[in-house]
Design a protein around this motif. Sequence first.
Motif, mmCIF file in Angstrom:
data_model
loop_
_atom_site.group_PDB
_atom_site.id
_atom_site.type_symbol
_atom_site.label_atom_id
_atom_site.label_comp_id
_atom_site.label_asym_id
_atom_site.label_seq_id
_atom_site.Cartn_x
_atom_site.Cartn_y
_atom_site.Cartn_z
ATOM 1 N N GLU A 638 0.823 -1.207 0.000
ATOM 2 C CA GLU A 638 0.000 0.000 0.000
ATOM 3 C C GLU A 638 0.860 1.261 0.000
ATOM 4 O OE1 GLU A 638 -3.922 1.682 2.421
ATOM 5 O OE2 GLU A 638 -3.423 -0.439 2.379
ATOM 6 N N ASN A 639 2.012 1.218 0.675
ATOM 7 C CA ASN A 639 2.900 2.377 0.717
ATOM 8 C C ASN A 639 3.611 2.630 -0.611
ATOM 9 O OD1 ASN A 639 3.133 3.658 3.511
ATOM 10 N ND2 ASN A 639 3.166 1.477 3.994
ATOM 11 N N ALA A 640 3.560 1.644 -1.512
ATOM 12 C CA ALA A 640 4.229 1.792 -2.801
ATOM 13 C C ALA A 640 3.236 2.005 -3.933
ATOM 14 C CB ALA A 640 5.076 0.558 -3.090
ATOM 15 N N PHE A 641 1.970 2.246 -3.606
ATOM 16 C CA PHE A 641 0.920 2.424 -4.611
ATOM 17 C C PHE A 641 0.277 3.786 -4.434
ATOM 18 C CE2 PHE A 641 -3.405 1.624 -6.350
ATOM 19 C CZ PHE A 641 -3.044 1.174 -7.614
ATOM 20 N N ILE A 642 -0.213 4.325 -5.519
ATOM 21 C CA ILE A 642 -0.835 5.642 -5.465
ATOM 22 C C ILE A 642 -2.065 5.593 -4.553
ATOM 23 C CG2 ILE A 642 -2.341 5.322 -7.479
ATOM 24 C CD1 ILE A 642 -1.407 8.221 -8.308
ATOM 25 N N ASN A 643 -2.221 6.602 -3.726
ATOM 26 C CA ASN A 643 -3.263 6.607 -2.699
ATOM 27 C C ASN A 643 -4.604 7.050 -3.290
ATOM 28 O OD1 ASN A 643 -4.745 6.672 -0.361
ATOM 29 N ND2 ASN A 643 -3.677 8.424 0.530
ATOM 30 N N LEU A 644 -5.587 6.141 -3.301
ATOM 31 C CA LEU A 644 -6.908 6.446 -3.849
ATOM 32 C C LEU A 644 -7.917 6.814 -2.775
ATOM 33 C CD1 LEU A 644 -7.267 3.592 -6.513
ATOM 34 C CD2 LEU A 644 -6.287 5.872 -6.768
ATOM 35 N N LYS A 645 -7.490 6.851 -1.540
ATOM 36 C CA LYS A 645 -8.413 7.123 -0.441
ATOM 37 C C LYS A 645 -8.704 8.626 -0.334
ATOM 38 C CE LYS A 645 -5.603 4.913 2.356
ATOM 39 N NZ LYS A 645 -4.741 4.180 1.427
ATOM 40 N N ASN A 646 -9.961 8.925 -0.073
ATOM 41 C CA ASN A 646 -10.401 10.299 0.216
ATOM 42 C C ASN A 646 -10.180 11.265 -0.954
ATOM 43 O OD1 ASN A 646 -10.846 9.501 3.061
ATOM 44 N ND2 ASN A 646 -8.601 9.453 3.145
ATOM 45 N N ARG A 647 -10.391 10.771 -2.178
ATOM 46 C CA ARG A 647 -10.196 11.638 -3.352
ATOM 47 C C ARG A 647 -10.898 11.033 -4.571
ATOM 48 N NH1 ARG A 647 -3.973 11.659 -2.808
ATOM 49 N NH2 ARG A 647 -4.699 11.594 -0.665
ATOM 50 N N ALA A 648 -11.093 11.849 -5.591
ATOM 51 C CA ALA A 648 -11.646 11.387 -6.854
ATOM 52 C C ALA A 648 -10.539 10.728 -7.674
ATOM 53 C CB ALA A 648 -12.250 12.557 -7.630
ATOM 54 N N PHE A 649 -10.923 9.675 -8.426
ATOM 55 C CA PHE A 649 -9.894 8.978 -9.205
ATOM 56 C C PHE A 649 -10.520 8.310 -10.421
ATOM 57 C CE2 PHE A 649 -11.302 5.923 -5.960
ATOM 58 C CZ PHE A 649 -11.658 4.827 -6.746
ATOM 59 N N ARG A 650 -9.645 7.912 -11.344
ATOM 60 C CA ARG A 650 -10.031 7.124 -12.525
ATOM 61 C C ARG A 650 -9.066 5.951 -12.663
ATOM 62 N NH1 ARG A 650 -11.127 9.731 -18.348
ATOM 63 N NH2 ARG A 650 -13.186 9.918 -17.354
ATOM 64 N N ILE A 651 -9.622 4.775 -12.912
ATOM 65 C CA ILE A 651 -8.848 3.579 -13.226
ATOM 66 C C ILE A 651 -9.219 3.179 -14.645
ATOM 67 C CG2 ILE A 651 -8.371 1.172 -12.630
ATOM 68 C CD1 ILE A 651 -9.392 1.841 -9.786
ATOM 69 N N SER A 652 -8.243 3.175 -15.535
ATOM 70 C CA SER A 652 -8.506 2.887 -16.942
ATOM 71 C C SER A 652 -7.647 1.707 -17.381
ATOM 72 C CB SER A 652 -8.192 4.121 -17.794
ATOM 73 O OG SER A 652 -8.541 3.901 -19.136
ATOM 74 N N ALA A 653 -8.326 0.584 -17.702
ATOM 75 C CA ALA A 653 -7.627 -0.644 -18.060
ATOM 76 C C ALA A 653 -7.756 -0.929 -19.550
ATOM 77 C CB ALA A 653 -8.192 -1.808 -17.260
ATOM 78 N N GLU A 654 -6.608 -1.054 -20.223
ATOM 79 C CA GLU A 654 -6.596 -1.420 -21.637
ATOM 80 C C GLU A 654 -6.438 -2.930 -21.738
ATOM 81 O OE1 GLU A 654 -3.827 0.836 -23.942
ATOM 82 O OE2 GLU A 654 -4.389 2.743 -23.000
ATOM 83 N N LEU A 655 -7.471 -3.585 -22.263
ATOM 84 C CA LEU A 655 -7.549 -5.043 -22.263
ATOM 85 C C LEU A 655 -7.644 -5.587 -23.685
ATOM 86 C CD1 LEU A 655 -10.329 -5.348 -19.505
ATOM 87 C CD2 LEU A 655 -7.842 -5.226 -19.153
ATOM 88 N N GLU A 656 -7.230 -6.827 -23.842
ATOM 89 C CA GLU A 656 -7.463 -7.557 -25.079
ATOM 90 C C GLU A 656 -8.172 -8.847 -24.706
ATOM 91 O OE1 GLU A 656 -4.963 -9.801 -28.615
ATOM 92 O OE2 GLU A 656 -4.083 -8.037 -27.661
ATOM 93 N N LEU A 657 -9.395 -9.014 -25.201
ATOM 94 C CA LEU A 657 -10.233 -10.132 -24.800
ATOM 95 C C LEU A 657 -10.371 -11.129 -25.954
ATOM 96 C CD1 LEU A 657 -13.033 -8.128 -22.955
ATOM 97 C CD2 LEU A 657 -10.864 -8.982 -22.065
#
Length: 790
Positions: A638-657
């Motif tokens: 958790e200390n090495a990942f961007i903090n998503l707590k208490n804020r607005a965020f976007r997670i965008s996953a580029e996938l090949e299905l």
Amino acid sequence: MIRSTRLRIAVASLVGIACLWSLTARLTVEAADEPKLDRRVLPIPEPIPKPILQLDARNAQAPPRFAVTAPKNAPNVVLVLLDDMGFGQVGTFGGPVPTPTLDRLAQGGLRYNHFHVAALCSPTRVALLTGRNHHSANAGAVMDVATAFPGYTGVRPNRIAPMAEVLRLNGYCTGAFGKYHETPPWEVSPSGPTDHWPTRSGFDKFYGFIGGETNQFAPLIYDGLAKVEAPHDPNYHFTTDMTNQAISWARFQKSLTPDKPFFLYYAPGATHAPHHVPKSWVDRYRGKFDGGWDKLREETLKRQIALGVVPPGTKLAPKPKDIRDWDTLSADEKKLFARQMEVFAAFTEHTDHEVGRLVKAIEDLDQLENTLFIYIAGDNGSSPEGGLVGVFNEMSFFNGVPETVADQLKRLSEWGGPTAYPHFAAGWAVACNAPFSYGKQVASKFGGNRNGMVMHWPKRIRAKGEVRTQFHHVIDICPTILESAGIPQPTSVNGTVQHPIEGVSMVYTFDDAQAPSRRTTQYFEIAGNRGIYHDGWFAGTVHRAPWEAKPRATLENDIWELYDLRNDYSQANDLAAKNPDKLKELQALFLKEAAKYQVLPIDDRSVERLDPALAGRPDLMAGRKQLTVYEGMVGIAENAFINLKNRAFRISAELELPNANASGVVIAQGGRFAGWSLYCDAGKATYTYNWLGRELYSVTTPTPLPKGNVTLTVDFVPDSVQRGAGGKATLSVNGKPVAEGRIAKTVSNLFSPDETVDVGVDDATPVTEAYRQGDNRFTGTIRKIRIEIK
């Protein structure tokens, strides 16, 4: 003429080098037979080889091989350090839980009943493994709340070399197993640096976990620097696993290098929360604690006096006023609390059993006779961090969300099992620390800083079953081990002049029960709870109890207490009002020692220090608004990942299905007890938010994702800037919003101290039971995932 001069100079140089080599080689050979080698500068330098002038190797004689060996007859050393265990918890020191392994070692060796620790895990561990006070080694608190001030940075300086490195450079094999809560959290990533990991701190071998605690059924394990895939065996328990690893390592050492001593550091996560133990161990304790914590304290004191581990006439120290009398509790409270202690007692006995397997393995190797076995029953006192009623899920504590008795009773049958992450009520912690008061974090009370300790070494310690009463501290273990091994304290290690070891050896106590204590002064401080021992007196103040939201007073206005330990073993009789001059004397001495050992300035902040920006420590993600991760990146702390707590965020996953029936986890953070996950099931995508294992909020696409290249996006917008606020989550496919839903509550401080961010899988425990543990890998291809803070 010039050529002749040059030739004479060259010949003279060769002769000089040859003489130097001869002298060094002679000393090296002598050192192997009689330890005359200067071991104060490490590593011991290799001799300069003598120039060989013969052309043909058959006509030349090879010089002696240089090798550093341990001093003759140096013992193996096994250092056992248990976690969050109270003085009055184990049977060997009068507690209610049988500890036959500790009993056996005590009966064949020595019990120490005036042994002290730092009242918190990381500080104790750093002090133990370096021989310096924890503030001297920059470990004024746990590494997770390090600050920018000297004494609190969480980074052990090079001038304080670990004991393991000193032993390794003197010819020992070195291995560490279990908990290693000494690495700065911002260094716990594949990007490093790895200087403060166990295998870069003197240990040849490490198998265990890096943080403060771990799930015993689904731990975050490293073998050296490599993450080990979480086991998915219903019979798995980490303490058993680490013991198997330690036994295997010891066997390897004595099989392959029988004449080489080993240093084995064995530090289970037990009995720290979560209190996890196989159910078969719990069943034997059913009903044994129905009498409550007040009765348990009284019974423990009687046993302690009978055993001789506390002096006759010792009284129970006053119980903290917030700990209610057992007789005033409701039937539901008694039912819940009794079960909490049943699990904790089983956890204790199970741990001692595993230590016993290690002892038996060393005995089977015919090594126990010349093994200095040091068994410390706790890195601090038993922990009151579960609060006044305990918690089913410790993430509730970390996030400041209390649990009620009614909440916990609903899941009482799960307590101690894999679906729980529990911690017991503070009343039991106080009882387990009998005859003292308070517990972990409270460095000013013996309930927090005094632990039972046993030393066993048949070849050297002739006394059997005796008690030693000299006042000592955890920093005294390192010089004790070095003296026992015949190794001097180094003046330089790896090119750095060393800060002197601040501990004093305890070897003098082996043969003389009446010898005056060689430790006459020792300070204590954790988060404002502080005290000072000097010549039989102790002064201290409780600045804040672990269950209290804020300090009782400012640091300048704390109320101090005074105890004459010569006549008051348990700190039961406060003499501050009767002897104000002595109190002032000790308060002044505390400030002097505090300045000397980097204790000042004192920082009494609590959860605020979990935020690196507020605390002032390094942050791998400091100032970053975005992060891109890729398939195969698992185990991101958790200390090495961007903090998503208490804020607005976007997670965008580029996938090949490959088809429209994708399944498995795209990315997840945390697990069963708090976290979030973006995953697919039968082609449909879902974003699930797990709030402290109590509530699940999910948003799912109405139709399966299409075959081919797909961009799957999660947008979260909180309702407000308030910590833990809810908000709206929107799922989009190829830029088009397709589903939205409400996340009513969010985690404010911490998802997990040990579960991680995983791309393409949800390792360890699952965020949601919608997919299976150990069988949730994504069936498509993840090109990349971009996380943005808005």
